[in-house]
Design an enzyme around this catalytic site. Sequence first.
Site, PDB file in Angstrom:
ATOM      1  N   ASP A  46      44.281  11.462  27.510  1.00 59.30           N
ATOM      2  CA  ASP A  46      44.329  10.009  27.483  1.00 59.30           C
ATOM      3  C   ASP A  46      43.988   9.453  28.854  1.00 59.30           C
ATOM      4  O   ASP A  46      44.674   9.741  29.827  1.00 59.30           O
ATOM      5  CB  ASP A  46      45.747   9.566  27.077  1.00 59.30           C
ATOM      6  N   GLY A  99      40.196   3.966  24.676  1.00 56.85           N
ATOM      7  CA  GLY A  99      40.401   2.530  24.490  1.00 56.85           C
ATOM      8  C   GLY A  99      39.135   1.783  24.876  1.00 56.85           C
ATOM      9  O   GLY A  99      38.331   1.381  24.030  1.00 56.85           O
ATOM     10  N   ASP A 132      50.264   1.978  23.283  1.00 52.57           N
ATOM     11  CA  ASP A 132      50.689   2.225  24.669  1.00 52.57           C
ATOM     12  C   ASP A 132      51.875   1.318  24.971  1.00 52.57           C
ATOM     13  O   ASP A 132      51.707   0.136  25.275  1.00 52.57           O
ATOM     14  CB  ASP A 132      49.543   1.926  25.638  1.00 52.57           C
TER      15      ASP A 132
HETATM   16  C1  DX5 Z   1      47.115   4.297  30.457  1.00 51.96           C
HETATM   17  C2  DX5 Z   1      46.735   4.111  29.013  1.00 51.96           C
HETATM   18  C3  DX5 Z   1      45.218   4.220  28.865  1.00 51.96           C
HETATM   19  C4  DX5 Z   1      44.724   3.881  27.496  1.00 51.96           C
HETATM   20  C5  DX5 Z   1      43.279   4.316  27.318  1.00 51.96           C
HETATM   21  O1  DX5 Z   1      48.489   4.140  30.593  1.00 51.96           O
HETATM   22  O2  DX5 Z   1      47.400   5.095  28.219  1.00 51.96           O
HETATM   23  O3  DX5 Z   1      44.859   5.548  29.203  1.00 51.96           O
HETATM   24  O4  DX5 Z   1      45.524   4.467  26.567  1.00 51.96           O
HETATM   25  O5  DX5 Z   1      42.554   3.666  28.293  1.00 51.96           O
HETATM   26  P1  DX5 Z   1      40.994   3.863  28.500  1.00 51.96           P
HETATM   27  O6  DX5 Z   1      40.445   4.634  27.318  1.00 51.96           O
HETATM   28  O7  DX5 Z   1      40.460   2.466  28.563  1.00 51.96           O
HETATM   29  O8  DX5 Z   1      40.879   4.621  29.772  1.00 51.96           O
END
Ligand code: DX5
Length: 226
Positions: free
Chosen positions: A178, A200, A38
């Site tokens: 995502d 994540g 990211d």
């Molecule tokens: C936001 C990020 C998050 C990350 C995943 O900008 O892109 O979405 O990748 O985050 P979780 O899985 O913790 O929501």
Amino acid sequence: MSSRDVQIAPSVLPADFSRLGEECVALEKAGVDRIQWDVMDGVFVPNLTFGPDVIKACRHHVEVPFEAHLMVVNPDDLAHQYVDAGCEILIVHAEACTHLHRTLANIRELGASPAVALNPATPAAAIAHVMDLVDLVLVMTVNPGFGGQAYIETMEPKITEVAKMIEFTGRDIDLEVDGGIGPATVAGAAAAGADVLVAGSALYRDPDGLEHAVSEIRALAEAARS
Ligand code: DX5
């Protein structure tokens, strides 16, 4: 429904930044299909994360593909640096590109797979005229900038709309989601049409470890698509 295999693309945002190489090795051992970085510039989103050198330092530790999720205002200026760092897939935000068609074509010229992301408020129609240029579409299920946010369920109709756009092209395009993806939300996203799942927090908070988290999310997504 897509016939594409379910793929798990962990975000390293929640990982231990003091041990990113080892964290990549642990993710590969846990059975992930690729690793998502990211990349945030503190302008397009209110957070600052990975420069190309950080990714380059981790590249040789693992074999799995790297994808750079470029949450930046100037992807054209940065794209070549992330390709040189070892990212096979470059995801740009439609909202950050004045000339999205040209940006995606340039990424292909650089030898990487072009991909486009849509923020929650951006309609699928925004990418109607670049579907011939991309290998992946990312439908954000949170507003970008931070991990650990709540999944936005109202994105599911947009996921299905993008899935239909992909089907219409007849091209082999990944549909990635995502944000807030975990055991409680993955089935909805997969049933709506997602085949690449970025997670994540859900991976790192699993008390049974990364391998359990990866296989559980994969199994739930596959069950939702069958
Ligand atoms: C936001 C990020 C998050 C990350 C995943 O900008 O892109 O979405 O990748 O985050 P979780 O899985 O913790 O929501």
